[in-house]
Design an enzyme around this catalytic site. Structure first.
Site, PDB file in Angstrom:
ATOM      1  NE  ARG A 175      -3.247  -2.883   0.168  1.00 29.41           N
ATOM      2  CZ  ARG A 175      -3.864  -3.482  -0.847  1.00 29.41           C
ATOM      3  NH1 ARG A 175      -3.891  -2.915  -2.039  1.00 29.41           N
ATOM      4  NH2 ARG A 175      -4.449  -4.642  -0.676  1.00 29.41           N
ATOM      5  CG  ASN A 217       0.933  -8.657   6.372  1.00 33.83           C
ATOM      6  OD1 ASN A 217       0.251  -9.118   7.275  1.00 33.83           O
ATOM      7  ND2 ASN A 217       0.416  -7.881   5.428  1.00 33.83           N
ATOM      8  CE  LYS A 292      -2.379  -8.816   9.529  1.00 28.80           C
ATOM      9  NZ  LYS A 292      -2.413  -8.371   8.104  1.00 28.80           N
ATOM     10  CD  GLU A 296      -5.718  -8.920   6.533  1.00 28.50           C
ATOM     11  OE1 GLU A 296      -6.607  -8.257   5.990  1.00 28.50           O
ATOM     12  OE2 GLU A 296      -4.543  -8.513   6.653  1.00 28.50           O
ATOM     13  NE  ARG A 329      -1.843  -3.535  12.479  1.00 27.10           N
ATOM     14  CZ  ARG A 329      -2.426  -3.851  11.325  1.00 27.10           C
ATOM     15  NH1 ARG A 329      -2.426  -5.086  10.890  1.00 27.10           N
ATOM     16  NH2 ARG A 329      -3.038  -2.944  10.610  1.00 27.10           N
ATOM     17  NE  ARG A 346     -12.496  -7.245   8.159  1.00 25.93           N
ATOM     18  CZ  ARG A 346     -11.822  -6.925   7.066  1.00 25.93           C
ATOM     19  NH1 ARG A 346     -12.157  -7.444   5.900  1.00 25.93           N
ATOM     20  NH2 ARG A 346     -10.796  -6.100   7.123  1.00 25.93           N
ATOM     21  CE  LYS A 370      -6.186  -2.118   9.941  1.00 22.20           C
ATOM     22  NZ  LYS A 370      -6.438  -2.642   8.581  1.00 22.20           N
ATOM     23  CG  ASP A 375      -8.837  -2.849   6.144  1.00 19.99           C
ATOM     24  OD1 ASP A 375      -7.992  -2.123   6.690  1.00 19.99           O
ATOM     25  OD2 ASP A 375      -8.545  -3.680   5.269  1.00 19.99           O
ATOM     26  CD  GLU A 397      -3.261   0.030  12.244  1.00 19.37           C
ATOM     27  OE1 GLU A 397      -3.098  -0.356  11.059  1.00 19.37           O
ATOM     28  OE2 GLU A 397      -3.276  -0.750  13.221  1.00 19.37           O
ATOM     29  CD  GLU A 403      -5.438  -1.085   2.074  1.00 20.71           C
ATOM     30  OE1 GLU A 403      -5.820  -2.228   1.811  1.00 20.71           O
ATOM     31  OE2 GLU A 403      -4.994  -0.749   3.188  1.00 20.71           O
ATOM     32  CD  GLU A 521     -19.070   9.960   3.429  1.00 16.41           C
ATOM     33  OE1 GLU A 521     -19.661   9.203   4.222  1.00 16.41           O
ATOM     34  OE2 GLU A 521     -18.731  11.125   3.731  1.00 16.41           O
TER      35      GLU A 521
END
EC number: 3.2.1.139
Length: 835
Positions: A175, A217, A292, A296, A329, A346, A370, A375, A397, A403, A521
């Site tokens: 990203r 990651n 993390k 995912e 996280r 989720r 977050k 997300d 966060e 992104e 938006e």
């Protein structure tokens, strides 16, 4: 002579193009500023160690004042007579040299005191980092010709103010839209850290005190001996600016050596303690770790039926002797949840994974949350987890690199979004519980807390890929220090420091930026439905169908009658009930829920009436047209600044604003067409699907071209485009102009794929109107596409073209690589019309 010299500097600075590498630290001469006599004649930096932020502060003051006022001050590290001097140092150093400074008694960690008069400037930090912050503050005031005479104490509201860099060991950036990594190349830490130091300087100027240099990651190879040595180099480059290095960890790193990564296995615990000691040997001031886990596909403690707090505390024990912090996280969720179950959600994951662990985390663990439950969407409610963790330190966060919000090819100033979340009152225990007060530790009396901003800076001189996007990095730092600041006031400071004090420049960029988030938006996804992008591919262009019927959980639950997630306790996923009772009552009730979050919390028919009186579907149609219309105005507004901004940055931003104007129409048409087809409800204004100024490419006479059914269908006007019959073919599409003779803007919508650079030529009658190449992948930096879709769809416009009715219009496309010179349509736009 002095006035002439200052004026000359001002003119020279505007004659030379700027590449953006200095960001807001340009130190350009300021017109109508007081002369060089307005500052003292010397600088005394009360520290002679070159790695000291105080030493850096002295050099920065010297550099800045010379640039702004054209006066080079003598710099000394020896305490002497402080009259007619700028004195910068720590409280202790100042007290030792000059005696007590009572005004500095209230300084907190990283805080500073600033007093500025014509004869004497005193900049005193609680620590060395605070002294540097004070120097940058004084220079910021000088550069804006707005030096505060009143002595003031500046203290941070939060101790943790970090960026998260998602850089990979191979030099790529997840990203990131501004070129390769500053920190890594070919699997190893870079040798040359010059650019790293320049970035640390920018961060220090906005009072950021920590930086996680690698992707969440994470790759275990970061912990190799060679790379640990390299981390020491990075830290050395950052240390003079008071920015502490931190790293992300791969939870399973011990597995290759031990055959396990169970956090309750003493061998694993000892392994992490050992590697942590090795890192601190090279980086004695390391900020800590970011982890993390179990999200995912990443490994974590749940693999061994351990708790997330078990995992976090293992790292906390390792860094605790060194004073380090563990940021853990809260972005933990199952990405294979079934959409068949109406109650699956989720958005519930953060609370479900963490609420029962409240109080189980060590004191040097901070749960990094977050801002919303999903997300980084264009609009989300504040995460309910903020109001639930009362015995755990937390941090918010946010994503500086947008992104889901245009990837710095669309102007989106994010501070208003962040402010909305920070000011949101969770009403925990029926008491004021604003998010900004929770994350500082103030509300629940926690020892730590603060901010993490996912930055995405790269080797591009613009840092983020766009000059104008740097307002987001600047705003993040300012809000992390003081969340009470207004987003417009922060923006205007940045504009003056970045582009100068011209009032037209200030007013225009302010207006564009403050309109940008609402506009995006409107044309990307409104009423709380999330950003309607392609979540399965690049996260850039439109594809609402991609959100549903998969395991990722970013569902809209759209069918031909209704839309929205039912997150009520009464009939849905129960997410509304995760909030404290006062807030839950609002979100549970359809009538009380704000319209801008309606589809986040409620599943309603397209004919549901909003508080505005419009139906949901008509609001969708109108909002997408309004948002795209606003994006068109940005081009005209920016053009009005020609000659008032240096040519290099002016043309760079104009290119991106022109792209945004065209791509906003792709968003508008795609989303409206999708829901028009799905709902079968017509647009009251008869705009959707009605484009009287277009000639569809597939309706033209084709030679070497053939029609192509675009997927997703709604990302092409009329559902189809044309492509060359082979990847070596030159295609020709022709048609007669049926429009009345006159002056037109002629726009061509085409698809610019990565993997080829097709060439195009547009002719009308016997005149060549324009030529172009499909090479946006080299110019924009967004995540590109190999398909004809909403990511690759774009537009080029030729303005002021004389057209006669009956003339032949001809487009020639030469395929290249996998890019078959695709064309969607051509528009003939009368003055003032956007089709």
């Amino acid at each position: 002579m002095r006035l002439f010299f200052t004026t000359l500097l001002f003119l020279v600075s505007h004659a030379i193009a700027e590449d953006g590498s200095q960001g807001w630290l340009r130190y350009a001469p300021v017109p109508n500023a007081p002369g060089p006599e307005s500052v003292p004649s010397a600088i005394i930096a009360l520290n002679a160690t070159q790695s000291s932020p105080v030493f850096t502060a002295g050099e920065e003051l010297q550099r800045g004042i010379e640039g702004i006022l054209g006066k080079r001050l003598h710099l000394s590290a020896t305490a002497g007579q402080s009259h007619s001097a700028i004195v910068v140092g720590t409280v202790d150093a100042y007290t030792n040299a000059y005696g007590d400074l009572k005004e500095a008694e209230d300084l907190e960690t990283d805080g500073f005191f600033l007093s500025a008069t014509l004869d004497k400037v005193v900049i005193v930090g609680q620590n060395e980092r605070g002294a540097l912050y004070g120097a940058f503050e004084y220079l910021s005031q000088l550069a804006q010709n707005n030096v505060t005479c009143e002595p003031l104490v500046y203290n941070p509201q939060a101790p943790i103010r970090w960026t998260n860099e998602w850089d990979n060991m191979d030099g790529s950036i997840e990203r990131g839209y501004a070129g390769p990594s500053l920190f890594f190349r070919d699997g190893f830490v870079v040798d040359n850290t010059t650019r790293v130091a320049e970035y640390a300087r920018l961060l220090a100027s906005i009072r950021i005190n920590g930086m996680i240099v690698n992707n969440v990651n994470a790759n275990a190879t970061l912990l190799s001996d060679r790379n640990v040595e390299g981390l020491g180099r990075l830290a050395d480059a950052m240390r003079p600016y008071g920015v502490q290095l931190g790293i992300s960890l791969n939870f399973a790193s011990p597995n290759q050596t031990l055959g396990t990564f169970d956090p309750l296995d003493p061998k694993v615990d000892a392994w992490w303690a050992n590697i942590t000691n090795q890192i601190y040997n090279k980086v004695p001031d390391m900020a800590g770790y970011l982890v993390k886990a179990n999200s995912e596909g990443q490994p974590g403690p749940l693999t061994y039926n351990r708790t997330l707090s078990d995992g976090a505390n293992m790292f906390a024990r390792a860094v605790n002797p060194h004073g380090g912090v563990v940021m853990f996280r809260a972005f933990v969720y199952d990405n294979h949840i079934s959409p068949v179950n109406w109650t699956n959600d989720r958005a519930n994951a953060q609370l479900e994974f963490f609420q029962h662990l409240d109080g189980n985390f060590d004191d040097n663990v901070v749960v990094q949350i977050k801002f919303g439950p999903i997300d980084f969407q264009v609009r989300e409610p504040a995460s309910p987890l903020f109001g639930s963790l009362r015995n755990t330190s937390t941090a918010i966060e946010v994503q500086i690199t947008p992104e889901y919000l245009g990837q710095n090819c669309h102007l989106v100033y994010l501070a208003p979004q962040w402010k909305e979340i920070l000011e949101f009152d969770m009403r925990s225990d029926n008491h004021s519980s604003k998010v900004k007060d929770i994350i500082t530790g103030e509300r629940f009396k926690r020892p730590l807390g603060g901010y993490a901003g996912v930055s995405g800076v790269g080797s591009n001189t613009t840092w983020l890929g766009s000059h104008i996007a740097m307002s987001n990095l600047y705003a993040f730092g300012r809000l992390a220090w003081d969340a009470s600041l207004g987003s417009e006031a922060i923006l205007q400071d940045w504009i003056r420091l970045t582009f100068g004090s011209n009032q037209d420049v200030l007013d225009t960029i302010t207006d564009m930026s403050m309109k940008s988030w609402p506009a995006y938006e409107n044309y990307s996804g409104n009423l709380g439905v999330q950003t309607l992008t392609d979540i399965l591919y690049t996260h850039f262009g439109p594809n609402p169908a991609s959100q549903d019927n998969n395991g990722w959980g970013q569902w809209t639950r759209a069918d031909n009658v209704s839309i929205g997630m039912d997150r009520t306790v009464k009939n849905g996923t129960g997410n509304a009930g995760q909030y404290p009772p006062e807030i839950a009552q609002i979100y549970e009730n359809l009538e009380q829920t704000p319209d801008n979050l309606l589809l986040w919390f409620h599943h309603v028919p397209y004919t549901q009436r909003l508080k505005s009186g419009k139906t949901v579907i008509q609001h969708f149609y109108d909002a997408h047209y309004e948002g795209a219309a606003t994006a068109q105005t940005f081009v005209k507004q920016w053009k009005s600044l020609e000659g008032k901004i240096d040519k290099e940055r002016f043309e760079h931003v104009l290119f991106r604003q022109t792209f945004q104007a065209g791509h906003s129409l792709v968003w508008r048409d795609s989303i409206n067409q999708f829901y028009h087809n799905l709902s079968a409800i017509p647009d009251e204004a008869k705009r959707v699907g009605n484009h009287p100024y277009r000639i569809e490419a597939e309706s033209m006479s084709l030679d070497g071209y053939k029609p192509y059914a675009v997927n997703p269908f709604h990302t092409a006007s009329g559902y189809a485009a044309i492509v060359t019959t082979s990847n070596t073919t030159i295609g020709i599409a022709t048609a007669n102009v049926t429009f009345t003779t006159g002056m037109y803007d002629v726009a061509v919508n085409y698809y610019d794929l990565i993997g080829g650079k097709a060439k195009y030529q547009l002719e009308i009658g016997n005149r060549t109107v324009g030529r172009w190449t499909g090479d946006l992948e080299d110019k924009l930096g967004h995540a590109p596409s190999i398909y004809l879709d909403g990511h690759s769809a774009t537009r080029i416009t030729f303005q002021g073209v004389e057209v006669s009715q009956g003339e032949r219009v001809r487009i020639t496309g030469q395929a290249d690589g996998i890019e078959p010179a695709p064309i969607d349509y051509i528009s003939f736009l009368p003055p003032g019309i956007v089709d």
